[in-house]
Write an enzyme that holds these catalytic residues in place. Structure first.
Site, PDB file in Angstrom:
ATOM      1  N   THR A 131       0.826  -1.193   0.000  1.00 44.06           N
ATOM      2  CA  THR A 131       0.000   0.000   0.000  1.00 44.06           C
ATOM      3  C   THR A 131       0.873   1.260   0.000  1.00 44.06           C
ATOM      4  O   THR A 131       2.068   1.171   0.229  1.00 44.06           O
ATOM      5  CB  THR A 131      -0.788  -0.086   1.329  1.00 44.06           C
ATOM      6  OG1 THR A 131      -1.678  -1.155   1.223  1.00 44.06           O
ATOM      7  CG2 THR A 131      -1.473   1.160   1.732  1.00 44.06           C
ATOM      8  N   ARG A 177     -13.038  -8.432  -1.449  1.00 42.78           N
ATOM      9  CA  ARG A 177     -12.287  -8.346  -0.180  1.00 42.78           C
ATOM     10  C   ARG A 177     -11.829  -6.897   0.052  1.00 42.78           C
ATOM     11  O   ARG A 177     -11.343  -6.234  -0.839  1.00 42.78           O
ATOM     12  CB  ARG A 177     -11.087  -9.278  -0.255  1.00 42.78           C
ATOM     13  CG  ARG A 177     -10.128  -9.209   0.945  1.00 42.78           C
ATOM     14  CD  ARG A 177      -8.998  -8.241   0.713  1.00 42.78           C
ATOM     15  NE  ARG A 177      -8.017  -8.286   1.788  1.00 42.78           N
ATOM     16  CZ  ARG A 177      -7.037  -7.383   1.932  1.00 42.78           C
ATOM     17  NH1 ARG A 177      -6.929  -6.381   1.078  1.00 42.78           N
ATOM     18  NH2 ARG A 177      -6.184  -7.478   2.934  1.00 42.78           N
ATOM     19  N   GLY A 189      -9.387  -4.566   2.677  1.00 42.02           N
ATOM     20  CA  GLY A 189      -8.372  -4.646   3.732  1.00 42.02           C
ATOM     21  C   GLY A 189      -8.469  -3.496   4.702  1.00 42.02           C
ATOM     22  O   GLY A 189      -9.521  -2.863   4.867  1.00 42.02           O
ATOM     23  N   ASP A 190      -7.352  -3.207   5.335  1.00 41.24           N
ATOM     24  CA  ASP A 190      -7.353  -2.181   6.386  1.00 41.24           C
ATOM     25  C   ASP A 190      -7.255  -0.756   5.853  1.00 41.24           C
ATOM     26  O   ASP A 190      -7.626   0.191   6.554  1.00 41.24           O
ATOM     27  CB  ASP A 190      -6.171  -2.422   7.341  1.00 41.24           C
ATOM     28  CG  ASP A 190      -4.831  -2.335   6.614  1.00 41.24           C
ATOM     29  OD1 ASP A 190      -4.732  -2.867   5.486  1.00 41.24           O
ATOM     30  OD2 ASP A 190      -3.898  -1.723   7.153  1.00 41.24           O
ATOM     31  N   THR A 248       0.651  -0.398   6.449  1.00 42.48           N
ATOM     32  CA  THR A 248       0.750  -1.285   5.285  1.00 42.48           C
ATOM     33  C   THR A 248       1.073  -2.683   5.778  1.00 42.48           C
ATOM     34  O   THR A 248       1.892  -2.845   6.681  1.00 42.48           O
ATOM     35  CB  THR A 248       1.846  -0.832   4.307  1.00 42.48           C
ATOM     36  OG1 THR A 248       2.025  -1.861   3.317  1.00 42.48           O
ATOM     37  CG2 THR A 248       3.169  -0.561   4.974  1.00 42.48           C
ATOM     38  N   GLY A 249       0.429  -3.662   5.212  1.00 38.73           N
ATOM     39  CA  GLY A 249       0.721  -5.031   5.644  1.00 38.73           C
ATOM     40  C   GLY A 249      -0.487  -5.923   5.490  1.00 38.73           C
ATOM     41  O   GLY A 249      -1.385  -5.641   4.691  1.00 38.73           O
ATOM     42  N   THR A 250      -0.495  -6.991   6.256  1.00 37.25           N
ATOM     43  CA  THR A 250      -1.583  -7.963   6.180  1.00 37.25           C
ATOM     44  C   THR A 250      -2.835  -7.339   6.786  1.00 37.25           C
ATOM     45  O   THR A 250      -3.057  -7.397   8.000  1.00 37.25           O
ATOM     46  CB  THR A 250      -1.195  -9.241   6.939  1.00 37.25           C
ATOM     47  OG1 THR A 250      -0.698  -8.844   8.227  1.00 37.25           O
ATOM     48  CG2 THR A 250      -0.095  -9.991   6.222  1.00 37.25           C
ATOM     49  N   GLY A 251      -3.643  -6.749   5.928  1.00 40.41           N
ATOM     50  CA  GLY A 251      -4.758  -5.912   6.352  1.00 40.41           C
ATOM     51  C   GLY A 251      -5.685  -6.539   7.373  1.00 40.41           C
ATOM     52  O   GLY A 251      -6.157  -5.862   8.294  1.00 40.41           O
TER      53      GLY A 251
HETATM   54  N1  ASP Z   1      -2.766  -3.410   3.888  1.00 40.93           N
HETATM   55  C1  ASP Z   1      -3.168  -3.596   2.538  1.00 40.93           C
HETATM   56  C2  ASP Z   1      -4.370  -4.464   2.483  1.00 40.93           C
HETATM   57  O1  ASP Z   1      -4.480  -5.360   3.293  1.00 40.93           O
HETATM   58  C3  ASP Z   1      -2.141  -4.181   1.658  1.00 40.93           C
HETATM   59  C4  ASP Z   1      -0.766  -3.644   1.781  1.00 40.93           C
HETATM   60  O2  ASP Z   1      -0.412  -2.928   2.686  1.00 40.93           O
HETATM   61  O3  ASP Z   1       0.042  -3.969   0.918  1.00 40.93           O
HETATM   62  O4  ASP Z   1      -5.170  -4.302   1.592  1.00 40.93           O
END
Ligand code: ASP
Length: 347
Positions: free
Chosen positions: A214, A242, A244-245, A265-268
Site C-alpha cells: 500500500t 475483499r 483490507g485495512d 501497510t501489511g496484512t490488512g
Molecule cells: N494493507 C493492505 C491491504 O491489506 C495491503 C498492503 O499494505 O500492501 O489491503
C-alpha cells in the site's frame, strides 16, 4: 515544532538481489520527488491535509507502488482500489473501497470527507459519488502494469487450490488487446512478506508471502495539525470484494491532534483485528506512551502475536516520527521543512 511529512510505499520481504541497482534508484528518486512535492506545501504554510493528499496522489500515479496505477490484480484479473484520509484537527474523515475507475482514490476519499454527510462509500456507490463530484475517472486498464500481471500469474501458480486465470481468458474481459500486448515483461522485484518469527495464522485468508505494499502519508503542519492518508490496490490475488485495512479508519489510517497520525501497510486483516492505527493513538492517550513506544509495541508485539506482518508510519503533535516494520523492508521516507529528504528501503 517543525512541520514534517512521512511517506511509505509498502512493506514486504524485499531481497536486495532481486532489486537491481537501477530499480532501487528509481524507488529512491520517486520517494524523494514525492516528499519534495508534499513538503513544499508544508513549507509555504499549507495544511497537513493538503500535504498528505498531494503525497498520496504522487504515490498513486507512480506505477512502482501498489495504489492507483500499478495496483495489484484480484484473483479475477481485475483491480479493486481502497483509500482513506483523516484530518487530525477535527476528526473528520472519508473513505472509499472497491472502486475500479477512480484514477486517484485518495481524492475521492477526500471528497467524501468534505462533501458528504457520510464517511465511507463502497463499490458502485463510491464510483457514482466520485463521478458526481467531478473526480477523474479512467478505464479499468489504466491501473494495469505488466509487472503486476506477472505477479498475479506467479502467485496463482504457487498457490494450490486458488482459481487461476486460464490463458488470460478472464483477464481478457478486463484488459484491452493493447494492454494485453504490453503484459509481457517479467517483473524486476518479487517482494514477499517474510515468514520467520511470527506464529502462523490458522485460517489466514491471504497469501501473505505474495503481496505488494500500500502507500500512505502522515504529516504535521506549521499550525500544529496532523493528517493521515492511505491508498491501496490491496493484495495480489485477493478474492473479489475483499477489503483490507487501508480504507478502515482506525486500522489502516488514523489522525488526531491529541495524539498522532498513522498510515499502515501489511496484512490488512490483522491490522483490522487489532484496530492497529487507533491502538497506537489509544496507547498514547490513555497510557501516556510516547509515539515510539506505542508504535513499537503494536509493530513488534501485537501484530506478530496474531501473525500480522507489515509496517506503518506515524507522526505525533510534537513532530516526532516512527517508521517501524517487521518485514525485511519498507519503502519509506520523510522530509522536515528546511531539510533534505531521507529515504530508505531495507532495515
Ligand atoms: N494493507 C493492505 C491491504 O491489506 C495491503 C498492503 O499494505 O500492501 O489491503
Amino acid at each position: 515544532m517543525k512541520p514534517v511529512l512521512v511517506i511509505h510505499g509498502g512493506a514486504g520481504a524485499m531481497s536486495r538481489a532481486a532489486l537491481s541497482p537501477e530499480k532501487e534508484r528509481e524507488f529512491h528518486e520517486a520517494l524523494q520527488r514525492i516528499l519534495r512535492t508534499g513538503q513544499a506545501i508544508l513549507a509555504s504554510g499549507g495544511s497537513a491535509l493538503d500535504a498528505v493528499t498531494a503525497a498520496v496522489v504522487g504515490l498513486e500515479d507512480c506505477p512502482l507502488f501498489n495504489a492507483g496505477r500499478g495496483a495489484v490484480f484480484t484473483s479475477a484479473g481485475t483491480h479493486e482500489l481502497d483509500a482513506s484520509i483523516m484530518d487530525g484537527s477535527n476528526l473528520r474523515t472519508g473513505a472509499i473501497a472497491n472502486v475500479h475507475h477512480v484514477r486517484n482514490p485518495v481524492l475521492a476519499a477526500r471528497k467524501v470527507m468534505e462533501n458528504s454527510r457520510h464517511v465511507f462509500f463502497v463499490g458502485e456507490g463510491a464510483e457514482a459519488f466520485a463521478r458526481e463530484h467531478g473526480i477523474e475517472m479512467v478505464e479499468r486498464t489504466y491501473f494495469s502494469t505488466p509487472e503486476r500481471y506477472d505477479q498475479l500469474l506467479r502467485v496463482q501458480k504457487e498457490t494450490p487450490g486458488v482459481a487461476s486465470l486460464d490463458d488470460g481468458q478472464r483477464l481478457a474481459s478486463t484488459l484491452t488487446a493493447q494492454a494485453m500486448g504490453a503484459l509481457t515483461n517479467s517483473s524486476d522485484i518479487d517482494k514477499k512478506f517474510g515468514t520467520t518469527g511470527a506464529p502462523e495464522q490458522p485460517n489466514d485468508p491471504l497469501d501473505v508471502d505474495k503481496k505488494f505494499g500500500t502507500v500512505g502519508a502522515v504529516a504535521l503542519d506549521s499550525h500544529g495539525n496532523l493528517a493521515a492518508a492511505t491508498s491501496t490496490g490491496g493484495i495480489t490475488n485477493k478474492q473479489v470484494g475483499r477489503i483490507g485495512d487501508a480504507p478502515i479508519i482506525g486500522a489502516g489510517c488514523y489522525a488526531s491532534n491529541q495524539t498522532c497520525a498513522v498510515s499502515s501497510t501489511g496484512t490488512g486483516e490483522m491490522y483490522i483485528r487489532l484496530v492497529a492505527a487507533y491502538d497506537i493513538a489509544a496507547r498514547m492517550r490513555y497510557a501516556g506512551a510516547s509515539l515510539k513506544e506505542a508504535a513499537e509495541v503494536v509493530m513488534y508485539q501485537e501484530l506478530p502475536s496474531i501473525g500480522g506482518k507489515g509496517g506503518l508510519i506515524a507522526v505525533d503533535a510534537q513532530g516526532n516520527i516512527a517508521l517501524p516494520f517487521n518485514t525485511e523492508g519498507m519503502y519509506r521516507g520523510y522530509m522536515r521543512v528546511g531539510q533534505e529528504p531521507v529515504t530508505d528501503i531495507y532495515r
